[in-house]
Design a protein around this motif. Structure first.
Motif, PDB file in Angstrom:
ATOM      1  N   ASP A  29       0.841  -1.194   0.000  1.00  0.00           N
ATOM      2  CA  ASP A  29       0.000   0.000   0.000  1.00  0.00           C
ATOM      3  C   ASP A  29       0.883   1.254   0.000  1.00  0.00           C
ATOM      4  O   ASP A  29       2.044   1.214   0.405  1.00  0.00           O
ATOM      5  N   PHE A  92     -14.272  -3.279   4.694  1.00  0.00           N
ATOM      6  CA  PHE A  92     -14.113  -1.972   4.061  1.00  0.00           C
ATOM      7  C   PHE A  92     -13.476  -0.952   5.004  1.00  0.00           C
ATOM      8  O   PHE A  92     -12.903   0.038   4.555  1.00  0.00           O
ATOM      9  N   PHE A  95      -9.899   0.535   4.630  1.00  0.00           N
ATOM     10  CA  PHE A  95      -9.601   1.721   3.826  1.00  0.00           C
ATOM     11  C   PHE A  95      -9.507   2.970   4.707  1.00  0.00           C
ATOM     12  O   PHE A  95      -8.861   3.943   4.341  1.00  0.00           O
ATOM     13  N   TRP A 104     -10.058   9.653   1.805  1.00  0.00           N
ATOM     14  CA  TRP A 104      -9.800  10.194   0.467  1.00  0.00           C
ATOM     15  C   TRP A 104      -8.538  11.064   0.418  1.00  0.00           C
ATOM     16  O   TRP A 104      -8.127  11.487  -0.654  1.00  0.00           O
ATOM     17  N   MET A 107      -5.206   7.959  -1.470  1.00  0.00           N
ATOM     18  CA  MET A 107      -5.873   6.795  -2.039  1.00  0.00           C
ATOM     19  C   MET A 107      -4.970   5.564  -1.980  1.00  0.00           C
ATOM     20  O   MET A 107      -3.745   5.672  -2.056  1.00  0.00           O
ATOM     21  N   PRO A 108      -5.549   4.379  -1.832  1.00  0.00           N
ATOM     22  CA  PRO A 108      -4.753   3.148  -1.747  1.00  0.00           C
ATOM     23  C   PRO A 108      -4.100   2.804  -3.081  1.00  0.00           C
ATOM     24  O   PRO A 108      -4.515   3.283  -4.140  1.00  0.00           O
ATOM     25  N   SER A 109      -3.096   1.954  -3.013  1.00  0.00           N
ATOM     26  CA  SER A 109      -2.424   1.509  -4.229  1.00  0.00           C
ATOM     27  C   SER A 109      -3.380   0.624  -5.032  1.00  0.00           C
ATOM     28  O   SER A 109      -4.293   0.005  -4.471  1.00  0.00           O
ATOM     29  N   PRO A 110      -3.191   0.533  -6.342  1.00  0.00           N
ATOM     30  CA  PRO A 110      -4.091  -0.286  -7.170  1.00  0.00           C
ATOM     31  C   PRO A 110      -4.160  -1.745  -6.722  1.00  0.00           C
ATOM     32  O   PRO A 110      -5.244  -2.340  -6.689  1.00  0.00           O
ATOM     33  N   PHE A 113      -6.230  -1.979  -3.541  1.00  0.00           N
ATOM     34  CA  PHE A 113      -7.647  -1.746  -3.827  1.00  0.00           C
ATOM     35  C   PHE A 113      -8.274  -2.954  -4.523  1.00  0.00           C
ATOM     36  O   PHE A 113      -9.367  -3.397  -4.163  1.00  0.00           O
ATOM     37  N   ILE A 116      -8.774  -5.922  -2.010  1.00  0.00           N
ATOM     38  CA  ILE A 116      -9.903  -5.735  -1.093  1.00  0.00           C
ATOM     39  C   ILE A 116     -11.226  -5.913  -1.826  1.00  0.00           C
ATOM     40  O   ILE A 116     -12.114  -6.662  -1.391  1.00  0.00           O
ATOM     41  N   MET A 117     -11.379  -5.212  -2.941  1.00  0.00           N
ATOM     42  CA  MET A 117     -12.635  -5.267  -3.675  1.00  0.00           C
ATOM     43  C   MET A 117     -12.847  -6.646  -4.304  1.00  0.00           C
ATOM     44  O   MET A 117     -13.992  -7.120  -4.395  1.00  0.00           O
TER      45      MET A 117
END
Length: 221
Positions: A29, A92, A95, A104, A107-110, A113, A116-117
């Motif tokens: 992250d 969640f 985050f 916000w 923002m988290p690293s790709p 993200f 998690i998603m």
């Protein structure tokens, strides 16, 4: 236990596996690094953990009773609903807890993200279609639970920031006054007054310097 309701062990194991899989990617992250050395505030962390845990528990009970007593879902559907809720709502929050400010602000690293998603998309799909969980709950329930978890995560983020802003040494000194804290607080107040006097003196010197420069400029003309 009081309601004589339980979840299948396989679902609890699945929650642990998905949570661990997502937690592992925290190492990649890009959370913002503090400009100054961080000080561990154990009391603050324990209090914040209790507050967030209590609020998440309240949401879990609300989800359980609304699904069971208002919509009268079957036991298998209730199990799937609670599985998806327990998998998503606390998940969640990561985050938010990765930062001391609002989520916000950094923002988290790709990769973080997506991990998690991705776990939550997987949890929603098996709940929607009834894979492993027993009985399908459908897209309406699946989307509603994920949406509620996301909205609640934003609410908990504001709670976290509020606690961080309010929790300082002055607060702990007044909430749990000890002799050492009282003495330290009094010393800080004296130091603050002295610093204010120093800065006022510096401002006066600067203003005097500006006046001298103005007078010199006028005399040259």
């Amino acid at each position: 236990m009081a309601l004589q309701w339980h979840m299948k062990p396989i679902l609890l194991i699945l929650i642990c596996i998905l949570n661990d899989a997502a937690t592992l990617v925290i190492s990649v992250d890009n959370a913002k690094i503090s400009a100054h050395p961080d000080k561990w505030r154990i009391g603050q962390l324990i209090f914040l953990s209790i507050v967030l845990g209590a609020l998440l528990t309240a949401l879990s009970f609300a989800t359980f009773f609304v699904a069971r007593d208002v919509f009268h879902v079957t036991n298998d559907q209730l199990e799937a609903i609670m599985y998806l809720h327990i998998s998503s709502a606390p998940h969640f929050v990561i985050f938010s807890t990765r930062l001391s400010g609002h989520f916000w602000e950094n923002m988290p690293s790709p990769i973080f993200f997506i991990a998690i998603m991705g776990t939550q998309v997987f949890a929603m799909l098996i709940s929607v279609y009834g894979v492993i969980v027993g009985e399908a709950i459908g897209w309406i329930w699946g989307i509603c639970i994920i949406a509620i978890s996301l909205v609640y995560f934003v609410f908990l983020d504001f709670v976290k920031v509020f606690i961080f802003k309010r929790w300082n040494f002055e607060f702990t000194a007044h909430a749990w006054p000890t002799k050492a804290r009282k003495e330290k607080l009094a010393a800080r107040k004296i130091r603050t007054v002295q610093q204010e006097r120093v800065w006022k003196s510096i401002d006066r010197v600067r203003q005097l310097g500006l006046k001298v420069k103005v007078l010199e400029a006028m005399s040259v003309k």
